[in-house]
Design a protein around this motif. Structure first.
Motif, PDB file in Angstrom:
ATOM      1  N   SER A 385      60.942  72.623  -1.752  1.00  0.00           N
ATOM      2  CA  SER A 385      59.883  73.192  -2.591  1.00  0.00           C
ATOM      3  C   SER A 385      58.635  72.321  -2.644  1.00  0.00           C
ATOM      4  CB  SER A 385      60.405  73.413  -4.017  1.00  0.00           C
ATOM      5  OG  SER A 385      60.768  72.185  -4.619  1.00  0.00           O
ATOM      6  N   ARG A 386      58.703  71.100  -2.112  1.00  0.00           N
ATOM      7  CA  ARG A 386      57.492  70.272  -2.054  1.00  0.00           C
ATOM      8  C   ARG A 386      56.420  70.921  -1.182  1.00  0.00           C
ATOM      9  NH1 ARG A 386      61.838  66.789  -1.668  1.00  0.00           N
ATOM     10  NH2 ARG A 386      62.002  65.165  -3.281  1.00  0.00           N
ATOM     11  N   VAL A 387      56.851  71.797  -0.271  1.00  0.00           N
ATOM     12  CA  VAL A 387      55.889  72.504   0.582  1.00  0.00           C
ATOM     13  C   VAL A 387      54.984  73.392  -0.271  1.00  0.00           C
ATOM     14  CG1 VAL A 387      55.651  74.196   2.446  1.00  0.00           C
ATOM     15  CG2 VAL A 387      57.429  72.436   2.568  1.00  0.00           C
ATOM     16  N   LEU A 388      55.554  74.066  -1.271  1.00  0.00           N
ATOM     17  CA  LEU A 388      54.743  74.894  -2.160  1.00  0.00           C
ATOM     18  C   LEU A 388      53.770  74.034  -2.963  1.00  0.00           C
ATOM     19  CD1 LEU A 388      57.692  76.494  -1.923  1.00  0.00           C
ATOM     20  CD2 LEU A 388      56.546  77.999  -3.551  1.00  0.00           C
ATOM     21  N   SER A 389      54.232  72.869  -3.410  1.00  0.00           N
ATOM     22  CA  SER A 389      53.350  71.964  -4.154  1.00  0.00           C
ATOM     23  C   SER A 389      52.184  71.513  -3.280  1.00  0.00           C
ATOM     24  CB  SER A 389      54.138  70.754  -4.652  1.00  0.00           C
ATOM     25  OG  SER A 389      55.226  71.143  -5.468  1.00  0.00           O
ATOM     26  N   ALA A 390      52.494  71.161  -2.033  1.00  0.00           N
ATOM     27  CA  ALA A 390      51.435  70.753  -1.115  1.00  0.00           C
ATOM     28  C   ALA A 390      50.470  71.904  -0.865  1.00  0.00           C
ATOM     29  CB  ALA A 390      52.044  70.269   0.203  1.00  0.00           C
ATOM     30  N   GLY A 391      51.005  73.123  -0.755  1.00  0.00           N
ATOM     31  CA  GLY A 391      50.160  74.284  -0.554  1.00  0.00           C
ATOM     32  C   GLY A 391      49.197  74.505  -1.706  1.00  0.00           C
ATOM     33  N   ALA A 392      49.676  74.294  -2.927  1.00  0.00           N
ATOM     34  CA  ALA A 392      48.801  74.454  -4.095  1.00  0.00           C
ATOM     35  C   ALA A 392      47.661  73.436  -4.056  1.00  0.00           C
ATOM     36  CB  ALA A 392      49.616  74.291  -5.378  1.00  0.00           C
ATOM     37  N   VAL A 393      47.953  72.203  -3.624  1.00  0.00           N
ATOM     38  CA  VAL A 393      46.922  71.163  -3.548  1.00  0.00           C
ATOM     39  C   VAL A 393      45.896  71.507  -2.468  1.00  0.00           C
ATOM     40  CG1 VAL A 393      46.501  68.741  -3.007  1.00  0.00           C
ATOM     41  CG2 VAL A 393      48.444  69.366  -4.451  1.00  0.00           C
ATOM     42  N   VAL A 394      46.378  71.948  -1.297  1.00  0.00           N
ATOM     43  CA  VAL A 394      45.470  72.274  -0.204  1.00  0.00           C
ATOM     44  C   VAL A 394      44.613  73.487  -0.560  1.00  0.00           C
ATOM     45  CG1 VAL A 394      45.330  72.993   2.218  1.00  0.00           C
ATOM     46  CG2 VAL A 394      47.002  71.267   1.522  1.00  0.00           C
ATOM     47  N   GLN A 395      45.220  74.494  -1.196  1.00  0.00           N
ATOM     48  CA  GLN A 395      44.445  75.655  -1.612  1.00  0.00           C
ATOM     49  C   GLN A 395      43.361  75.252  -2.605  1.00  0.00           C
ATOM     50  OE1 GLN A 395      45.695  80.029  -2.874  1.00  0.00           O
ATOM     51  NE2 GLN A 395      45.950  78.650  -4.605  1.00  0.00           N
ATOM     52  N   ALA A 396      43.706  74.391  -3.554  1.00  0.00           N
ATOM     53  CA  ALA A 396      42.722  73.923  -4.527  1.00  0.00           C
ATOM     54  C   ALA A 396      41.576  73.196  -3.834  1.00  0.00           C
ATOM     55  CB  ALA A 396      43.389  73.006  -5.548  1.00  0.00           C
ATOM     56  N   ALA A 397      41.901  72.376  -2.821  1.00  0.00           N
ATOM     57  CA  ALA A 397      40.856  71.671  -2.080  1.00  0.00           C
ATOM     58  C   ALA A 397      39.937  72.652  -1.356  1.00  0.00           C
ATOM     59  CB  ALA A 397      41.494  70.700  -1.081  1.00  0.00           C
ATOM     60  N   GLY A 398      40.510  73.697  -0.773  1.00  0.00           N
ATOM     61  CA  GLY A 398      39.699  74.688  -0.087  1.00  0.00           C
ATOM     62  C   GLY A 398      38.789  75.449  -1.028  1.00  0.00           C
ATOM     63  N   LEU A 399      39.311  75.846  -2.186  1.00  0.00           N
ATOM     64  CA  LEU A 399      38.497  76.575  -3.162  1.00  0.00           C
ATOM     65  C   LEU A 399      37.378  75.705  -3.705  1.00  0.00           C
ATOM     66  CD1 LEU A 399      41.396  78.379  -5.073  1.00  0.00           C
ATOM     67  CD2 LEU A 399      39.719  79.451  -3.538  1.00  0.00           C
ATOM     68  N   GLY A 426      43.200  79.094   3.345  1.00  0.00           N
ATOM     69  CA  GLY A 426      44.199  79.844   4.092  1.00  0.00           C
ATOM     70  C   GLY A 426      45.437  79.031   4.391  1.00  0.00           C
ATOM     71  N   ILE A 427      45.251  77.759   4.763  1.00  0.00           N
ATOM     72  CA  ILE A 427      46.409  76.884   5.009  1.00  0.00           C
ATOM     73  C   ILE A 427      47.236  76.745   3.738  1.00  0.00           C
ATOM     74  CG2 ILE A 427      47.097  74.518   5.546  1.00  0.00           C
ATOM     75  CD1 ILE A 427      44.601  74.362   7.371  1.00  0.00           C
ATOM     76  N   GLY A 428      46.564  76.490   2.617  1.00  0.00           N
ATOM     77  CA  GLY A 428      47.287  76.355   1.361  1.00  0.00           C
ATOM     78  C   GLY A 428      48.018  77.622   0.970  1.00  0.00           C
ATOM     79  N   GLN A 429      47.360  78.773   1.144  1.00  0.00           N
ATOM     80  CA  GLN A 429      48.003  80.039   0.806  1.00  0.00           C
ATOM     81  C   GLN A 429      49.209  80.306   1.696  1.00  0.00           C
ATOM     82  OE1 GLN A 429      44.503  82.377   1.248  1.00  0.00           O
ATOM     83  NE2 GLN A 429      43.839  82.120  -0.874  1.00  0.00           N
ATOM     84  N   GLY A 430      49.125  79.917   2.975  1.00  0.00           N
ATOM     85  CA  GLY A 430      50.268  80.084   3.862  1.00  0.00           C
ATOM     86  C   GLY A 430      51.443  79.219   3.465  1.00  0.00           C
ATOM     87  N   LEU A 431      51.170  78.004   3.010  1.00  0.00           N
ATOM     88  CA  LEU A 431      52.244  77.103   2.589  1.00  0.00           C
ATOM     89  C   LEU A 431      52.899  77.578   1.299  1.00  0.00           C
ATOM     90  CD1 LEU A 431      50.615  73.621   3.344  1.00  0.00           C
ATOM     91  CD2 LEU A 431      52.423  74.782   4.641  1.00  0.00           C
ATOM     92  N   ILE A 432      52.181  78.345   0.489  1.00  0.00           N
ATOM     93  CA  ILE A 432      52.770  78.898  -0.735  1.00  0.00           C
ATOM     94  C   ILE A 432      53.454  80.226  -0.452  1.00  0.00           C
ATOM     95  CG2 ILE A 432      52.322  79.736  -3.076  1.00  0.00           C
ATOM     96  CD1 ILE A 432      49.787  77.955  -3.049  1.00  0.00           C
ATOM     97  N   SER A 499      45.489  77.604  -9.056  1.00  0.00           N
ATOM     98  CA  SER A 499      46.160  76.689  -8.121  1.00  0.00           C
ATOM     99  C   SER A 499      46.851  75.558  -8.876  1.00  0.00           C
ATOM    100  CB  SER A 499      45.153  76.114  -7.130  1.00  0.00           C
ATOM    101  OG  SER A 499      44.576  77.120  -6.340  1.00  0.00           O
ATOM    102  N   PHE A 500      46.205  75.043  -9.912  1.00  0.00           N
ATOM    103  CA  PHE A 500      46.827  73.986 -10.705  1.00  0.00           C
ATOM    104  C   PHE A 500      48.050  74.513 -11.457  1.00  0.00           C
ATOM    105  CE2 PHE A 500      42.358  72.083 -10.846  1.00  0.00           C
ATOM    106  CZ  PHE A 500      42.613  71.254  -9.760  1.00  0.00           C
ATOM    107  N   THR A 501      47.980  75.767 -11.895  1.00  0.00           N
ATOM    108  CA  THR A 501      49.140  76.383 -12.550  1.00  0.00           C
ATOM    109  C   THR A 501      50.301  76.499 -11.571  1.00  0.00           C
ATOM    110  OG1 THR A 501      47.671  77.671 -13.992  1.00  0.00           O
ATOM    111  CG2 THR A 501      49.950  78.432 -13.780  1.00  0.00           C
TER     112      THR A 501
END
Length: 514
Positions: A385-399, A426-432, A499-501
């Motif tokens: 599940s760390r992949v989802l956490s990383a995805g949330a961080v990457v998505q936040a960076a993109g936004l 997009g990368i973050g959304q894919g990881l989530i 994304s933080f949520t």
């Protein structure tokens, strides 16, 4: 103009092969003796499971078939966005009717999904898949041939209803006819298909409208579905195994009515209220939403306590992975749907881009999402599940990158300048999105695959519609006051909070994902 968008299992589920014509039917002697209780029951005996016959699994051809069936309805949720101005011009529809062209599909889709899953559990998931695909082809044809705006609205609502029959059978079949690592990979691919279909919808819709194939204009957006839906029917008969719960559960009429009322009382005013000038009925419906929601929960809980089979068994929501995964799904899909709408409007109305250019501006997001989706299963196997956490961080960076680009120099804002931000998002959304379906359905018993799939798909579609309605309405209301750049940045900031949520909620998931 806003647009759209348990109990323990005592036996494994056995599914009949596609070629079998002797699968156990509800009420047969085999069905009566193979289970220990009513389908979906949560007593000590557990739910009745499976049909008799040789075990069968979902092969590669079958998986491709059901994924094709999933791709078309999800694509259609967004492909119509870029065609709405042309529809308005050709049919003299007007803003309120155009809202219904989009909203009719989304509302019918959302409110009937759980019922579609229940019907698949009872009468056979392959059978309902075939029926749903045929209905989707016919209703798509009706959309493409609609002579007027109101006939298009009716056809779109019927198309959404057929999609609600089709989609739950995809997840239900994957859950029932695969297991272990293969199920995990299949669910990951399903998540990738869902995200890619949204982005492709924007791009393909613009290309089809601009191409004006054989003079069809916007109608090709709908007519394209027909041959592919019929292809899915032919392939399903050959390659998709049949699966069902052994005992046919009666339709939960009170639960179905209350769930429909709950979703309609929320989605209709949010989708249509602004276009209609927020009349009294919109506020009355919003006030009734919590009343209907509470009543639905009470009726479902009492039904399960009596030993009946509720539409959404409360015990299913007590599965931690299901409950927490749905908690992530709400901000994820709401943000995704809202982003796709707002950015499309900003590009077409703010930057005056044509439908093709507006669609191609999202290609970096599609590439990022697809790349993350391909890597997702391998990353999940190692990091869980760390992949989802990383995805949330990457998505936040993109936004955040995209919002800063918007505020820095709106006069020179362009698809090229927005590429880094949307690619990261997009990368973050894919990881989530890729592992999310795997998380939610990981512990759902095979006998409840259809119900669990319907609940998840309802949450997905309702959240997409909710995001379009809320962020879309906010953007359209504020852009004349704040300017398009600040209104867009504000909407991106709200999604950033989402994304933080998601990041917080992912920390509450088990590290290992089954």
């Amino acid at each position: 103009m806003a647009r759209r968008i348990v109990g323990p299992v005592t036996q494994p589920l056995t599914v009949a092969p596609a070629s079998s014509r002797a699968a156990t039917t509800p009420g047969s002697a085999a069905a009566r003796t193979s289970g220990t209780g009513p389908a979906g029951s949560t007593g000590p005996a557990g739910p009745a499971t499976g049909s008799t016959g040789p075990a069968a699994t979902l092969g590669t051809a079958g998986l491709v078939t059901v994924l094709l069936g999933a791709f078309l309805p999800m694509l259609d949720f967004f492909i119509v966005n870029v065609a709405l101005p042309t529809i308005d011009h050709d049919l003299a529809a007007g803003p309120a009717v155009l809202e219904l062209v989009a909203a009719g599909y989304g509302i019918a889709f959302a409110v009937l999904l759980v019922l579609g899953g229940r019907l698949g559990d009872s009468y056979g998931r392959r059978r309902l898949f075939v029926i749903g695909a045929v209905a989707f082809a016919l209703t798509s044809l009706a959309c493409g041939l609609a002579p007027g705006a109101w006939s298009l609205v009716a056809a779109r609502a019927a198309q959404g209803a057929s999609a609600a029959l089709l989609i739950p059978q995809v997840l239900g079949t994957i859950t029932a006819a695969t297991e272990g690592a293969r199920r995990g990979r299949a669910l990951s691919v399903y998540g990738a298909v869902g995200g890619i279909s949204v982005v492709i919808g924007q791009v393909l819709g613009g290309m089809l409208v601009a191409a004006d194939l054989f003079g069809t204009g916007w109608r090709s957006v709908f007519l394209l579905n027909v041959p592919f839906a019929l292809l899915a029917v032919v392939l399903a008969v050959r390659y998709v195994p049949e699966s069902r719960s052994t005992t046919a559960a009666r339709v939960d009429v009170p639960g179905t009515v209350l769930l429909t009322a709950t979703l309609l009382s929320l989605l209709v005013p949010l989708m249509e209220g602004r276009a209609a000038g927020w009349p009294l009925w919109s506020w009355v419906l919003l006030a009734l939403f919590p009343v209907f929601a509470v009543a639905f929960g009470v009726v479902e809980r009492r039904a399960e306590q009596r030993g009946d089979t509720p539409l959404v068994p409360p015990s299913l929501l007590r599965i931690p992975e299901m409950r927490r995964g749905l908690g992530i799904a709400l901000p994820y899909f709401a943000g995704f749907g809202g982003f796709m709408f707002v950015i499309a409007v900003a590009l077409q109305q703010g930057l005056r881009l044509g439908p093709v250019a507006a669609g191609w501006a999202l290609v970096p997001m599609a590439v990022g999402y697809f790349s993350a989706s391909l890597a997702g299963p391998r990353l999940i196997g190692r990091w869980g599940s760390r992949v989802l956490s990383a995805g949330a961080v990457v998505q936040a960076a993109g936004l955040a990158t995209l919002a800063l680009t918007v505020l820095a120099d709106w006069s020179h804002f362009s698809p090229l300048r927005m590429a880094p931000g949307v690619a990261l998002a997009g990368i973050g959304q894919g990881l989530i999105g890729t592992p999310l379906f795997r998380v939610v359905l990981a512990k759902v018993p095979a006998a409840r695959a259809g119900v669990g799939s319907g609940v998840l798909a309802t949450g997905q579609q309702s959240s997409l519609a909710l995001g379009v309605a809320t962020l879309g309405t906010l953007y359209l209301s504020l852009s004349p006051v704040l300017g398009m750049d600040r209104a867009l940045a504000l909407c991106l900031g709200i999604q950033l909070l989402g994304s933080f949520t998601i990041l917080y909620l992912t920390t509450r998931l088990p590290r290992s994902i089954g």
